[in-house]
Write an enzyme that holds these catalytic residues in place. Sequence first.
Site, PDB file in Angstrom:
ATOM      1  N   ASN A 212     -14.336   3.187   6.077  1.00 50.21           N
ATOM      2  CA  ASN A 212     -13.558   4.122   6.906  1.00 50.21           C
ATOM      3  C   ASN A 212     -13.713   5.530   6.339  1.00 50.21           C
ATOM      4  O   ASN A 212     -14.425   5.739   5.357  1.00 50.21           O
ATOM      5  CB  ASN A 212     -12.092   3.688   6.968  1.00 50.21           C
ATOM      6  CG  ASN A 212     -11.483   3.631   5.580  1.00 50.21           C
ATOM      7  OD1 ASN A 212     -11.368   4.644   4.903  1.00 50.21           O
ATOM      8  ND2 ASN A 212     -11.141   2.435   5.126  1.00 50.21           N
ATOM      9  N   ASP A 281      -9.448  -3.836   6.535  1.00 53.41           N
ATOM     10  CA  ASP A 281      -8.625  -4.995   6.879  1.00 53.41           C
ATOM     11  C   ASP A 281      -9.438  -6.272   7.017  1.00 53.41           C
ATOM     12  O   ASP A 281      -8.891  -7.370   6.944  1.00 53.41           O
ATOM     13  CB  ASP A 281      -7.863  -4.719   8.190  1.00 53.41           C
ATOM     14  CG  ASP A 281      -6.759  -3.695   7.964  1.00 53.41           C
ATOM     15  OD1 ASP A 281      -6.069  -3.803   6.927  1.00 53.41           O
ATOM     16  OD2 ASP A 281      -6.604  -2.772   8.793  1.00 53.41           O
TER      17      ASP A 281
HETATM   18  O1  PMT Z   1      -8.351   9.754   1.526  1.00 53.43           O
HETATM   19  P1  PMT Z   1      -8.052  10.929   2.441  1.00 53.43           P
HETATM   20  O2  PMT Z   1      -9.271  11.396   3.198  1.00 53.43           O
HETATM   21  O3  PMT Z   1      -7.344  12.030   1.709  1.00 53.43           O
HETATM   22  O4  PMT Z   1      -7.050  10.405   3.592  1.00 53.43           O
HETATM   23  C1  PMT Z   1      -5.753  10.018   3.254  1.00 53.43           C
HETATM   24  C2  PMT Z   1      -5.331   8.759   4.002  1.00 53.43           C
HETATM   25  C3  PMT Z   1      -5.232   9.047   5.484  1.00 53.43           C
HETATM   26  C4  PMT Z   1      -6.342   7.619   3.749  1.00 53.43           C
HETATM   27  C5  PMT Z   1      -3.932   8.329   3.402  1.00 53.43           C
HETATM   28  O5  PMT Z   1      -3.019   9.366   3.595  1.00 53.43           O
HETATM   29  C6  PMT Z   1      -3.438   7.040   4.031  1.00 53.43           C
HETATM   30  O6  PMT Z   1      -2.845   7.025   5.086  1.00 53.43           O
HETATM   31  N1  PMT Z   1      -3.673   5.883   3.338  1.00 53.43           N
HETATM   32  C7  PMT Z   1      -3.391   4.559   3.846  1.00 53.43           C
HETATM   33  C8  PMT Z   1      -4.476   4.121   4.793  1.00 53.43           C
HETATM   34  C9  PMT Z   1      -4.231   2.721   5.341  1.00 53.43           C
HETATM   35  O7  PMT Z   1      -5.000   1.841   5.060  1.00 53.43           O
HETATM   36  O8  PMT Z   1      -3.132   2.587   6.053  1.00 53.43           O
HETATM   37  P2  PMT Z   1      -2.669   1.199   6.755  1.00 53.43           P
HETATM   38  O9  PMT Z   1      -1.517   1.612   7.607  1.00 53.43           O
HETATM   39  O10 PMT Z   1      -3.835   0.532   7.373  1.00 53.43           O
HETATM   40  O11 PMT Z   1      -2.170   0.308   5.539  1.00 53.43           O
HETATM   41  C10 PMT Z   1      -0.813   0.261   5.135  1.00 53.43           C
HETATM   42  C11 PMT Z   1      -0.695   0.104   3.643  1.00 53.43           C
HETATM   43  O12 PMT Z   1      -1.201  -1.180   3.250  1.00 53.43           O
HETATM   44  C12 PMT Z   1      -1.447   1.135   2.823  1.00 53.43           C
HETATM   45  O13 PMT Z   1      -0.643   1.477   1.716  1.00 53.43           O
HETATM   46  C13 PMT Z   1      -2.699   0.390   2.370  1.00 53.43           C
HETATM   47  O14 PMT Z   1      -3.159   0.866   1.105  1.00 53.43           O
HETATM   48  C14 PMT Z   1      -2.178  -1.048   2.255  1.00 53.43           C
HETATM   49  N2  PMT Z   1      -3.184  -2.085   2.497  1.00 53.43           N
HETATM   50  C15 PMT Z   1      -3.798  -2.179   3.706  1.00 53.43           C
HETATM   51  C16 PMT Z   1      -4.688  -3.211   3.942  1.00 53.43           C
HETATM   52  C17 PMT Z   1      -4.960  -4.140   2.910  1.00 53.43           C
HETATM   53  N3  PMT Z   1      -5.825  -5.114   3.078  1.00 53.43           N
HETATM   54  N4  PMT Z   1      -4.335  -4.005   1.724  1.00 53.43           N
HETATM   55  C18 PMT Z   1      -3.451  -3.018   1.501  1.00 53.43           C
HETATM   56  O15 PMT Z   1      -2.888  -2.906   0.416  1.00 53.43           O
END
Ligand code: PMT
Length: 406
Positions: A212, A281
């Site tokens: 991503n 994911d």
């Molecule tokens: O890196 P940059 O370019 O500065 O951009 C910043 C960002 C947009 C990446 C950052 O601010 C951000 O939003 N990070 C989380 C991205 C994400 O994966 O969001 P999500 O809503 O899909 O996941 C929710 C949470 O679960 C996150 O804390 C993620 O780290 C965690 N996760 C998700 C999937 C997975 N398999 N394991 C996880 O731990």
Amino acid sequence: MKLVLGVGGGIAAYKAAELARALGERGCAVQVVMTDAAQQFITPLTFAALTQRKVITSLFSGQTSEETLASAVEHISVAQENEMLVVAPATADLLARFAHGLAGDFLTTMYLAFTGPVVLAPAMNTNMWNHPATRENLRILAERGHHIIEPGDGPLACGTVGPGRLAEPAVIADRVVSLGVAAASRDLDGETVLVTAGPTQELLDPVRYISNRSSGKMGYALAEAAARRGARVILVSGPVSLQAPAGVEVVRVRSAKEMRAAVFEHLEQATIIIKSAAVADYHLENVPKQKGKKTAARLSLELSPTPDILAEVGRVKGDRLLIGFAAETGDLLAEARRKMQTKNCDMVVGNLVNQEGIGFESEENEVSLVLSTGETVKLPRARKTEIAGKIFDQLLKLRLSLHAAR
Ligand code: PMT
């Protein structure tokens, strides 16, 4: 704050005049030191007028023998009297001399005598910036704990296009001030902060992967802020092209599986865990050993979910503060709240990732903090470094409320 502004010899030296003014406007007392080369580009008089003080231009100055003697130890007194050294533009030559301790003029001698925080804002031609010698010098200086303000990307005065343009004076000035404030407050002393940052890459074959747009900027800003405030910081980083922040232990990983292993390896020591990484994911379970051939007209992939690291940590976190991120394209607050509850977080930082200038890759972000106390705190658009500082401010407040509620 009293600081020295060292000006190196490059086209960007004229921007150092704007920086001197911006620092003055932010309440800093600025002592300018110019190298010989800098004086080829801009006169000391400009800085003297902007800072209302004498500009230092050489190691030995003065008309009388007494004045010459006083100037011979001036680099020591200037080093002792000031709280920060800012060098802009930091030329390739200055970076090399700082890295290797060559002290042939006022600025480089004063650098060796100076014990406070050092901020370097490099500016140079793109090829010089990318040269292995410059990269190595930057690595040495970053490891020494100096703060490097990366140059911007774009057309340069020499005609090339690429990285090398001095960061904007207002950006450098804001960073200097926040570093100064943070140096004075070490409110994360004794904490171990585990931060995940950047994307993960999930291999499809030996040459292709799913990933991503995460650049790691948000996570690296959090790691840098925590280190500045006195924490021990372990940064588990996916593949990004950022320089490790000073004083941070970096564990480099590639896939979600590797990130999970690194997080669980360091979890025991952590008191605060921040999951800002954009973890893929889905992944391909059995990655072929050979590169896939382009033979079929269509290709379907069967992918399996990656481990949800945040949810797993949420189940075993104990007293640790757990902060998740939510990258959304709509329903920001509802999604952030849902993630906070289902993954047992103490705070979720929600950000929109479908708006120009914030979220992925950008220098800035705009976030909503959803707290386990039921509160929501909106942080308006600001640089990621600033947002990172405010996230820690809120975290420390949250910890107090959680303790009081027990
Ligand atoms: O890196 P940059 O370019 O500065 O951009 C910043 C960002 C947009 C990446 C950052 O601010 C951000 O939003 N990070 C989380 C991205 C994400 O994966 O969001 P999500 O809503 O899909 O996941 C929710 C949470 O679960 C996150 O804390 C993620 O780290 C965690 N996760 C998700 C999937 C997975 N398999 N394991 C996880 O731990």
